[in-house]
Motif scaffolding. Structure first.
Motif, PDB file in Angstrom:
ATOM      1  N   GLN A  90       0.907  -1.182  -0.223  1.00 56.10           N
ATOM      2  CA  GLN A  90      -0.241  -0.174   0.142  1.00 56.10           C
ATOM      3  C   GLN A  90       0.532   1.436  -0.357  1.00 56.10           C
ATOM      4  O   GLN A  90       0.443   2.279  -0.610  1.00 56.10           O
ATOM      5  CB  GLN A  90      -0.760  -0.037   1.056  1.00 56.10           C
ATOM      6  N   VAL A  91       2.136   1.775   0.711  1.00 55.75           N
ATOM      7  CA  VAL A  91       2.695   2.519   0.738  1.00 55.75           C
ATOM      8  C   VAL A  91       3.236   2.774   0.064  1.00 55.75           C
ATOM      9  O   VAL A  91       3.372   3.079  -1.464  1.00 55.75           O
ATOM     10  CB  VAL A  91       3.832   1.626   2.073  1.00 55.75           C
ATOM     11  N   MET A  92       3.650   1.258  -1.034  1.00 57.14           N
ATOM     12  CA  MET A  92       4.309   1.153  -2.483  1.00 57.14           C
ATOM     13  C   MET A  92       3.625   2.218  -3.784  1.00 57.14           C
ATOM     14  O   MET A  92       4.310   3.247  -4.118  1.00 57.14           O
ATOM     15  CB  MET A  92       5.118  -0.343  -2.909  1.00 57.14           C
ATOM     16  N   LEU A  93       2.156   1.164  -3.898  1.00 57.56           N
ATOM     17  CA  LEU A  93       1.618   2.252  -4.188  1.00 57.56           C
ATOM     18  C   LEU A  93       0.898   3.774  -3.946  1.00 57.56           C
ATOM     19  O   LEU A  93       0.872   4.629  -5.095  1.00 57.56           O
ATOM     20  CB  LEU A  93      -0.103   1.782  -4.359  1.00 57.56           C
ATOM     21  N   LEU A  94       1.038   4.260  -2.733  1.00 58.21           N
ATOM     22  CA  LEU A  94       0.920   5.181  -3.022  1.00 58.21           C
ATOM     23  C   LEU A  94       1.896   6.094  -2.767  1.00 58.21           C
ATOM     24  O   LEU A  94       1.740   7.900  -3.261  1.00 58.21           O
ATOM     25  CB  LEU A  94       0.229   5.659  -1.428  1.00 58.21           C
ATOM     26  N   SER A  95       3.007   5.595  -2.620  1.00 59.98           N
ATOM     27  CA  SER A  95       4.052   6.555  -3.430  1.00 59.98           C
ATOM     28  C   SER A  95       3.973   7.128  -5.044  1.00 59.98           C
ATOM     29  O   SER A  95       4.600   7.685  -5.437  1.00 59.98           O
ATOM     30  CB  SER A  95       5.355   5.742  -2.919  1.00 59.98           C
ATOM     31  N   TRP A  96       3.450   5.856  -5.291  1.00 57.09           N
ATOM     32  CA  TRP A  96       3.843   5.775  -6.597  1.00 57.09           C
ATOM     33  C   TRP A  96       2.599   7.008  -7.194  1.00 57.09           C
ATOM     34  O   TRP A  96       3.414   7.665  -8.284  1.00 57.09           O
ATOM     35  CB  TRP A  96       3.032   4.499  -7.206  1.00 57.09           C
ATOM     36  N   GLN A  97       1.444   6.606  -6.541  1.00 52.37           N
ATOM     37  CA  GLN A  97       0.610   7.795  -7.100  1.00 52.37           C
ATOM     38  C   GLN A  97       0.740   9.631  -6.618  1.00 52.37           C
ATOM     39  O   GLN A  97       0.207  10.548  -7.011  1.00 52.37           O
ATOM     40  CB  GLN A  97      -0.535   7.873  -6.475  1.00 52.37           C
ATOM     41  N   GLY A  98       2.154   9.192  -6.186  1.00 51.20           N
ATOM     42  CA  GLY A  98       2.570  11.240  -5.699  1.00 51.20           C
ATOM     43  C   GLY A  98       2.607  11.774  -4.453  1.00 51.20           C
ATOM     44  O   GLY A  98       2.791  12.657  -4.123  1.00 51.20           O
ATOM     45  N   LEU A  99       2.126  11.096  -3.473  1.00 51.51           N
ATOM     46  CA  LEU A  99       1.765  10.859  -1.867  1.00 51.51           C
ATOM     47  C   LEU A  99       2.055  11.567  -1.146  1.00 51.51           C
ATOM     48  O   LEU A  99       3.572  10.518  -1.829  1.00 51.51           O
ATOM     49  CB  LEU A  99       0.716  10.266  -1.761  1.00 51.51           C
ATOM     50  N   SER A 100       2.309  12.545  -0.870  1.00 55.33           N
ATOM     51  CA  SER A 100       3.825  12.723   0.306  1.00 55.33           C
ATOM     52  C   SER A 100       4.493  11.816   1.302  1.00 55.33           C
ATOM     53  O   SER A 100       2.696  11.115   2.002  1.00 55.33           O
ATOM     54  CB  SER A 100       3.480  14.152   0.916  1.00 55.33           C
ATOM     55  N   ASP A 101       4.968  11.899   2.146  1.00 58.52           N
ATOM     56  CA  ASP A 101       5.705  10.692   3.642  1.00 58.52           C
ATOM     57  C   ASP A 101       3.695  10.863   4.418  1.00 58.52           C
ATOM     58  O   ASP A 101       3.836   9.994   5.002  1.00 58.52           O
ATOM     59  CB  ASP A 101       6.830  10.979   4.107  1.00 58.52           C
ATOM     60  N   GLU A 102       4.433  12.222   5.033  1.00 60.59           N
ATOM     61  CA  GLU A 102       2.701  12.616   5.924  1.00 60.59           C
ATOM     62  C   GLU A 102       1.384  11.962   5.189  1.00 60.59           C
ATOM     63  O   GLU A 102       0.601  12.003   6.507  1.00 60.59           O
ATOM     64  CB  GLU A 102       3.250  13.917   6.232  1.00 60.59           C
ATOM     65  N   GLN A 103       1.324  12.022   4.266  1.00 62.50           N
ATOM     66  CA  GLN A 103      -0.200  11.990   3.752  1.00 62.50           C
ATOM     67  C   GLN A 103      -0.147  10.016   3.508  1.00 62.50           C
ATOM     68  O   GLN A 103      -1.335   9.381   3.950  1.00 62.50           O
ATOM     69  CB  GLN A 103      -0.361  12.475   2.735  1.00 62.50           C
ATOM     70  N   ILE A 104       1.334   9.379   3.049  1.00 65.79           N
ATOM     71  CA  ILE A 104       1.360   7.918   3.084  1.00 65.79           C
ATOM     72  C   ILE A 104       0.607   7.506   4.544  1.00 65.79           C
ATOM     73  O   ILE A 104      -0.063   6.129   4.697  1.00 65.79           O
ATOM     74  CB  ILE A 104       1.928   7.264   2.641  1.00 65.79           C
ATOM     75  N   ALA A 105       1.468   7.527   5.863  1.00 70.71           N
ATOM     76  CA  ALA A 105       1.660   7.986   7.089  1.00 70.71           C
ATOM     77  C   ALA A 105       0.215   7.949   7.812  1.00 70.71           C
ATOM     78  O   ALA A 105      -0.087   6.977   8.285  1.00 70.71           O
ATOM     79  CB  ALA A 105       2.430   8.368   7.986  1.00 70.71           C
ATOM     80  N   ARG A 106      -0.707   9.113   7.218  1.00 69.99           N
ATOM     81  CA  ARG A 106      -2.057   9.439   8.236  1.00 69.99           C
ATOM     82  C   ARG A 106      -2.608   7.599   7.493  1.00 69.99           C
ATOM     83  O   ARG A 106      -3.504   7.290   8.080  1.00 69.99           O
ATOM     84  CB  ARG A 106      -2.379   9.985   7.738  1.00 69.99           C
ATOM     85  N   GLN A 107      -2.323   7.673   6.153  1.00 69.50           N
ATOM     86  CA  GLN A 107      -3.537   6.884   5.211  1.00 69.50           C
ATOM     87  C   GLN A 107      -3.289   5.181   5.924  1.00 69.50           C
ATOM     88  O   GLN A 107      -4.240   4.439   6.197  1.00 69.50           O
ATOM     89  CB  GLN A 107      -3.594   6.468   4.096  1.00 69.50           C
ATOM     90  N   SER A 108      -1.708   5.307   6.051  1.00 68.43           N
ATOM     91  CA  SER A 108      -1.462   3.534   6.019  1.00 68.43           C
ATOM     92  C   SER A 108      -1.828   2.841   8.083  1.00 68.43           C
ATOM     93  O   SER A 108      -0.945   2.029   8.200  1.00 68.43           O
ATOM     94  CB  SER A 108       0.159   3.174   5.677  1.00 68.43           C
TER      95      SER A 108
END
Length: 130
Positions: A90-108
């Motif tokens: 999930q982190v990898m896919l969100l990174s591919w979508q261009g989300l920031s680390d903080e946004q990824i941290a909140r979602q995951s």
């Protein structure tokens, strides 16, 4: 009178001999009941045996869980927790979508440091995220 007594005696002997040679209608039913009760006893034995094995496995897993459990709650936060592969993907896919680390941290539900560590791990595995 003697004729009646003699005929009743012959009739009773005939019925007695007939009853000896006739098949008992309840014998088959009793045998089926015995067989069913034996099957039930065997099934109960197998179920109890499986239950005992499961209980032993649970006791062993509880003991290993208690051994692995931290003694202090503060030591748990200091240790690096294991992140499941699904979360990593999930982190990898969100990174591919261009989300920031903080946004990824909140979602995951991870910390930004954990997100960066997962991204680094995925990069070394050959799963580039950029």
């Amino acid at each position: 009178m003697e004729l009646i007594m003699l005929s009743l005696l012959i009739l009773s002997l005939g019925l007695f001999i007939l009853s000896v040679f006739l098949k008992d209608p309840y014998k088959e039913l009793r045998e089926e009941m015995d067989q069913m009760s034996m099957q039930q006893i065997q099934e109960m034995y197998h179920i109890k045996k499986k239950l005992k094995v499961l209980e032993e496995e649970l006791l062993v897993s509880d003991e290993s869980f208690l051994q692995r459990a931290p003694a202090e709650p503060s030591s748990h936060s200091a240790e690096k927790r294991e992140v499941h592969e699904i979360i990593k993907n999930q982190v990898m896919l969100l990174s591919w979508q261009g989300l920031s680390d903080e946004q990824i941290a909140r979602q995951s539900s991870l910390s930004p440091d954990e997100v960066k560590a997962i991204q680094t791990e995925m990069k070394f595995r050959g799963h580039g995220y950029e």
